[in-house]
Design a protein around this motif. Structure first.
Motif, PDB file in Angstrom:
ATOM      1  N   GLU A  22       0.810  -1.220   0.000  1.00  0.00           N
ATOM      2  CA  GLU A  22       0.000   0.000   0.000  1.00  0.00           C
ATOM      3  C   GLU A  22       0.843   1.269   0.000  1.00  0.00           C
ATOM      4  OE1 GLU A  22      -3.743   1.984   2.440  1.00  0.00           O
ATOM      5  OE2 GLU A  22      -2.517   0.444   3.406  1.00  0.00           O
ATOM      6  N   LEU A  23       1.809   1.363   0.907  1.00  0.00           N
ATOM      7  CA  LEU A  23       2.611   2.572   0.992  1.00  0.00           C
ATOM      8  C   LEU A  23       3.463   2.766  -0.257  1.00  0.00           C
ATOM      9  CD1 LEU A  23       3.678   5.032   2.488  1.00  0.00           C
ATOM     10  CD2 LEU A  23       5.355   3.545   3.605  1.00  0.00           C
ATOM     11  N   THR A  24       4.060   1.686  -0.761  1.00  0.00           N
ATOM     12  CA  THR A  24       4.881   1.791  -1.963  1.00  0.00           C
ATOM     13  C   THR A  24       4.044   2.235  -3.150  1.00  0.00           C
ATOM     14  OG1 THR A  24       6.350   0.055  -1.155  1.00  0.00           O
ATOM     15  CG2 THR A  24       6.449   0.557  -3.498  1.00  0.00           C
ATOM     16  N   GLY A  25       2.841   1.668  -3.277  1.00  0.00           N
ATOM     17  CA  GLY A  25       1.966   2.066  -4.365  1.00  0.00           C
ATOM     18  C   GLY A  25       1.634   3.542  -4.310  1.00  0.00           C
ATOM     19  N   TRP A  26       1.240   4.011  -3.134  1.00  0.00           N
ATOM     20  CA  TRP A  26       0.931   5.425  -2.973  1.00  0.00           C
ATOM     21  C   TRP A  26       2.155   6.286  -3.280  1.00  0.00           C
ATOM     22  CZ3 TRP A  26       3.289   8.829   0.373  1.00  0.00           C
ATOM     23  CH2 TRP A  26       2.731  10.110   0.428  1.00  0.00           C
ATOM     24  N   TYR A  27       3.312   5.898  -2.760  1.00  0.00           N
ATOM     25  CA  TYR A  27       4.526   6.686  -2.937  1.00  0.00           C
ATOM     26  C   TYR A  27       4.909   6.796  -4.410  1.00  0.00           C
ATOM     27  CZ  TYR A  27       9.325   8.290  -2.255  1.00  0.00           C
ATOM     28  OH  TYR A  27      10.491   9.020  -2.299  1.00  0.00           O
ATOM     29  N   LEU A  28       4.866   5.673  -5.140  1.00  0.00           N
ATOM     30  CA  LEU A  28       5.243   5.699  -6.555  1.00  0.00           C
ATOM     31  C   LEU A  28       4.278   6.543  -7.376  1.00  0.00           C
ATOM     32  CD1 LEU A  28       6.322   1.993  -7.186  1.00  0.00           C
ATOM     33  CD2 LEU A  28       7.804   4.007  -7.015  1.00  0.00           C
ATOM     34  N   LEU A  29       3.002   6.444  -7.073  1.00  0.00           N
ATOM     35  CA  LEU A  29       2.029   7.254  -7.803  1.00  0.00           C
ATOM     36  C   LEU A  29       2.276   8.737  -7.569  1.00  0.00           C
ATOM     37  CD1 LEU A  29      -1.259   5.208  -7.281  1.00  0.00           C
ATOM     38  CD2 LEU A  29      -0.108   5.643  -9.466  1.00  0.00           C
ATOM     39  N   GLU A  30       2.579   9.107  -6.327  1.00  0.00           N
ATOM     40  CA  GLU A  30       2.825  10.502  -6.004  1.00  0.00           C
ATOM     41  C   GLU A  30       4.114  11.017  -6.640  1.00  0.00           C
ATOM     42  OE1 GLU A  30       1.131  12.856  -4.237  1.00  0.00           O
ATOM     43  OE2 GLU A  30      -0.574  11.478  -4.211  1.00  0.00           O
ATOM     44  N   ARG A  31       5.106  10.145  -6.710  1.00  0.00           N
ATOM     45  CA  ARG A  31       6.424  10.599  -7.160  1.00  0.00           C
ATOM     46  C   ARG A  31       6.613  10.507  -8.672  1.00  0.00           C
ATOM     47  NH1 ARG A  31      11.806   8.682  -7.911  1.00  0.00           N
ATOM     48  NH2 ARG A  31      13.297  10.294  -7.295  1.00  0.00           N
ATOM     49  N   GLU A  32       6.077   9.464  -9.295  1.00  0.00           N
ATOM     50  CA  GLU A  32       6.401   9.176 -10.686  1.00  0.00           C
ATOM     51  C   GLU A  32       5.285   9.510 -11.677  1.00  0.00           C
ATOM     52  OE1 GLU A  32       9.364   8.436 -11.404  1.00  0.00           O
ATOM     53  OE2 GLU A  32      10.130   7.910  -9.409  1.00  0.00           O
ATOM     54  N   PHE A  33       4.093   9.848 -11.192  1.00  0.00           N
ATOM     55  CA  PHE A  33       2.966  10.067 -12.104  1.00  0.00           C
ATOM     56  C   PHE A  33       2.305  11.403 -11.820  1.00  0.00           C
ATOM     57  CE2 PHE A  33       3.706   5.558 -11.855  1.00  0.00           C
ATOM     58  CZ  PHE A  33       3.540   5.119 -13.164  1.00  0.00           C
ATOM     59  N   ASN A  34       1.636  11.950 -12.845  1.00  0.00           N
ATOM     60  CA  ASN A  34       0.971  13.236 -12.670  1.00  0.00           C
ATOM     61  C   ASN A  34      -0.437  13.054 -12.104  1.00  0.00           C
ATOM     62  OD1 ASN A  34      -0.823  12.650 -14.855  1.00  0.00           O
ATOM     63  ND2 ASN A  34       0.722  13.374 -16.322  1.00  0.00           N
ATOM     64  N   GLN A  35      -1.085  14.165 -11.833  1.00  0.00           N
ATOM     65  CA  GLN A  35      -2.392  14.104 -11.186  1.00  0.00           C
ATOM     66  C   GLN A  35      -3.427  13.403 -12.047  1.00  0.00           C
ATOM     67  OE1 GLN A  35      -3.072  15.211  -7.918  1.00  0.00           O
ATOM     68  NE2 GLN A  35      -4.833  13.916  -8.362  1.00  0.00           N
ATOM     69  N   ASP A  36      -3.382  13.609 -13.363  1.00  0.00           N
ATOM     70  CA  ASP A  36      -4.333  12.927 -14.248  1.00  0.00           C
ATOM     71  C   ASP A  36      -4.159  11.413 -14.175  1.00  0.00           C
ATOM     72  OD1 ASP A  36      -5.464  15.287 -15.081  1.00  0.00           O
ATOM     73  OD2 ASP A  36      -4.212  15.470 -16.876  1.00  0.00           O
ATOM     74  N   ASP A  37      -2.914  10.956 -14.161  1.00  0.00           N
ATOM     75  CA  ASP A  37      -2.647   9.519 -14.050  1.00  0.00           C
ATOM     76  C   ASP A  37      -3.170   8.986 -12.714  1.00  0.00           C
ATOM     77  OD1 ASP A  37      -1.425   9.363 -16.524  1.00  0.00           O
ATOM     78  OD2 ASP A  37       0.578   9.700 -15.719  1.00  0.00           O
ATOM     79  N   ARG A  38      -2.905   9.719 -11.642  1.00  0.00           N
ATOM     80  CA  ARG A  38      -3.368   9.282 -10.323  1.00  0.00           C
ATOM     81  C   ARG A  38      -4.890   9.210 -10.256  1.00  0.00           C
ATOM     82  NH1 ARG A  38       1.179  12.400  -8.701  1.00  0.00           N
ATOM     83  NH2 ARG A  38      -0.076  14.285  -8.298  1.00  0.00           N
ATOM     84  N   ASN A  39      -5.551  10.131 -10.960  1.00  0.00           N
ATOM     85  CA  ASN A  39      -7.012  10.119 -10.976  1.00  0.00           C
ATOM     86  C   ASN A  39      -7.569   8.914 -11.725  1.00  0.00           C
ATOM     87  OD1 ASN A  39      -7.116  12.492  -9.532  1.00  0.00           O
ATOM     88  ND2 ASN A  39      -7.350  13.803 -11.337  1.00  0.00           N
ATOM     89  N   ASP A  40      -6.747   8.319 -12.603  1.00  0.00           N
ATOM     90  CA  ASP A  40      -7.207   7.187 -13.418  1.00  0.00           C
ATOM     91  C   ASP A  40      -7.213   5.871 -12.658  1.00  0.00           C
ATOM     92  OD1 ASP A  40      -7.671   8.758 -15.616  1.00  0.00           O
ATOM     93  OD2 ASP A  40      -5.730   8.332 -16.568  1.00  0.00           O
ATOM     94  N   VAL A  41      -6.513   5.806 -11.516  1.00  0.00           N
ATOM     95  CA  VAL A  41      -6.416   4.540 -10.777  1.00  0.00           C
ATOM     96  C   VAL A  41      -6.945   4.723  -9.360  1.00  0.00           C
ATOM     97  CG1 VAL A  41      -4.430   3.779 -12.135  1.00  0.00           C
ATOM     98  CG2 VAL A  41      -4.061   4.983  -9.972  1.00  0.00           C
ATOM     99  N   MET A  42      -7.264   3.606  -8.746  1.00  0.00           N
ATOM    100  CA  MET A  42      -7.705   3.652  -7.355  1.00  0.00           C
ATOM    101  C   MET A  42      -7.331   2.349  -6.668  1.00  0.00           C
ATOM    102  SD  MET A  42     -11.834   3.036  -7.545  1.00  0.00           S
ATOM    103  CE  MET A  42     -12.528   1.439  -8.026  1.00  0.00           C
ATOM    104  N   ARG A  43      -7.253   2.415  -5.361  1.00  0.00           N
ATOM    105  CA  ARG A  43      -6.973   1.234  -4.550  1.00  0.00           C
ATOM    106  C   ARG A  43      -8.276   0.612  -4.098  1.00  0.00           C
ATOM    107  NH1 ARG A  43      -7.135   0.784   0.711  1.00  0.00           N
ATOM    108  NH2 ARG A  43      -7.034   3.048   1.081  1.00  0.00           N
ATOM    109  N   LEU A  44      -8.411  -0.705  -4.280  1.00  0.00           N
ATOM    110  CA  LEU A  44      -9.594  -1.391  -3.794  1.00  0.00           C
ATOM    111  C   LEU A  44      -9.570  -1.454  -2.270  1.00  0.00           C
ATOM    112  CD1 LEU A  44      -9.967  -4.356  -6.319  1.00  0.00           C
ATOM    113  CD2 LEU A  44     -11.098  -2.123  -6.347  1.00  0.00           C
ATOM    114  N   GLU A  45     -10.724  -1.288  -1.667  1.00  0.00           N
ATOM    115  CA  GLU A  45     -10.801  -1.221  -0.214  1.00  0.00           C
ATOM    116  C   GLU A  45     -10.451  -2.552   0.450  1.00  0.00           C
ATOM    117  OE1 GLU A  45     -11.203   1.367   1.800  1.00  0.00           O
ATOM    118  OE2 GLU A  45     -11.094   2.604  -0.004  1.00  0.00           O
ATOM    119  N   THR A  46     -10.828  -3.653  -0.184  1.00  0.00           N
ATOM    120  CA  THR A  46     -10.549  -4.968   0.396  1.00  0.00           C
ATOM    121  C   THR A  46      -9.068  -5.288   0.253  1.00  0.00           C
ATOM    122  OG1 THR A  46     -12.762  -5.753  -0.173  1.00  0.00           O
ATOM    123  CG2 THR A  46     -11.110  -7.429   0.364  1.00  0.00           C
ATOM    124  N   TYR A  47      -8.371  -5.427   1.371  1.00  0.00           N
ATOM    125  CA  TYR A  47      -6.944  -5.738   1.357  1.00  0.00           C
ATOM    126  C   TYR A  47      -6.740  -7.185   0.921  1.00  0.00           C
ATOM    127  CZ  TYR A  47      -5.662  -1.511   3.975  1.00  0.00           C
ATOM    128  OH  TYR A  47      -5.431  -0.221   4.382  1.00  0.00           O
TER     129      TYR A  47
END
Length: 265
Positions: free
Chosen positions: A179-204
């Motif tokens: 979870e943390l790595t996914g969030w970190y990579l999205l924040e660091r390597e992708f723009n806001q439009d890219d981040r808006n295109d994906v989401m994390r499923l609530e069920t772990y």
């Protein structure tokens, strides 16, 4: 790395302050997996900071060498390094590596496209018809590894970043990652439009424990594990583990050239 039983006993019993100088140096293979491990981060990342401090408690210094994940495992099995930083607990790895006491516990989650076909899941069999991206060389969990081995809808990429890009581009439908790595990579390597295109499923998918991996069959393998476990216990009692976690959330370890705003989590 050679040491007698007498020295081992002394190392485990004497407080860290009594060591004027380190009596042992270990070579540890590591990988680029920010914010946990990275040569470009403070203390070479959050996990490596913990490992370094734990060994220092027993008068041991460590030197990290960054390699690709599979190369790190292979080189350590071949005796080139004393341990690998770091790995999830996976039973299939126990034939070749000892697992230290848990360093952290992290959540493994699925990312999907926001407008994609996967919006929820209950069991892994619910995902059979969808393309799942995985990162080459990774062992995730025993359950997920078994699923991957039996499923034909698996696409392998070299890096987590490539998996995220494939997810954004519609080449895959779902991607498992810490979870943390996914969030970190999205924040660091992708723009806001890219981040808006994906989401994390609530069920772990699961909560996994992380460990220092020590190769089995070497003369001093058990010693390395005992020293690390002892040091880990000490820094936990001293409250350092809580402090390191706070530093992680405050962004202390991150890449200086591309800072990430942790307050947005």
């Amino acid at each position: 790395m050679r040491i007698t039983t007498l020295l081992l006993t002394a190392a485990l019993l004497m407080p860290a302050q009594s060591w004027a100088h380190a009596w042992l140096k270990l070579e540890i293979a590591t990988t680029e997996y920010p914010p946990y491990t990275s040569t470009e981060m403070e203390h070479e990342g959050y996990i490596n900071h913990i490992i370094n401090e734990a060994f220092l408690e027993t008068g041991v210094v460590v030197e990290f060498t960054s390699l690709k994940w599979e190369d790190a495992l292979e080189a350590t099995k071949n005796g080139e390094f004393d341990a690998v930083s770091y790995g999830n607990f996976v039973r299939s790895r126990e034939d070749e590596f000892l697992h230290s006491k848990p360093i952290t516990a992290e959540s493994l989650v699925f990312y999907v496209r926001r407008d994609g076909p996967v919006q929820q899941w209950n069991t892994l069999s619910d995902l059979d018809q969808y393309k799942m991206g995985i990162t080459d060389g990774y062992l995730y969990t025993d359950e997920l590894t078994g699923y991957i081995e039996k499923n034909k809808n698996i696409v392998t990429y070299d890096t987590d970043e490539e998996n995220f890009q494939a997810l954004i581009d519609g080449e895959i439908d779902i991607f498992p990652i810490d979870e943390l790595t996914g969030w970190y990579l999205l924040e660091r390597e992708f723009n806001q439009d890219d981040r808006n295109d994906v989401m994390r499923l609530e069920t772990y998918l699961s909560t996994v424990t992380t460990h220092l991996l020590i190769p089995k069959g070497r003369k001093n393998s058990r010693l390395v594990m005992e020293l690390f476990n002892k040091g880990l216990e000490e820094i936990t009692l001293e409250g350092k583990m809580q402090r390191f976690k706070r530093l992680l959330k405050e962004g202390f370890y991150q890449h200086p050239e591309k800072p990430v705003n942790y307050d947005r989590r």
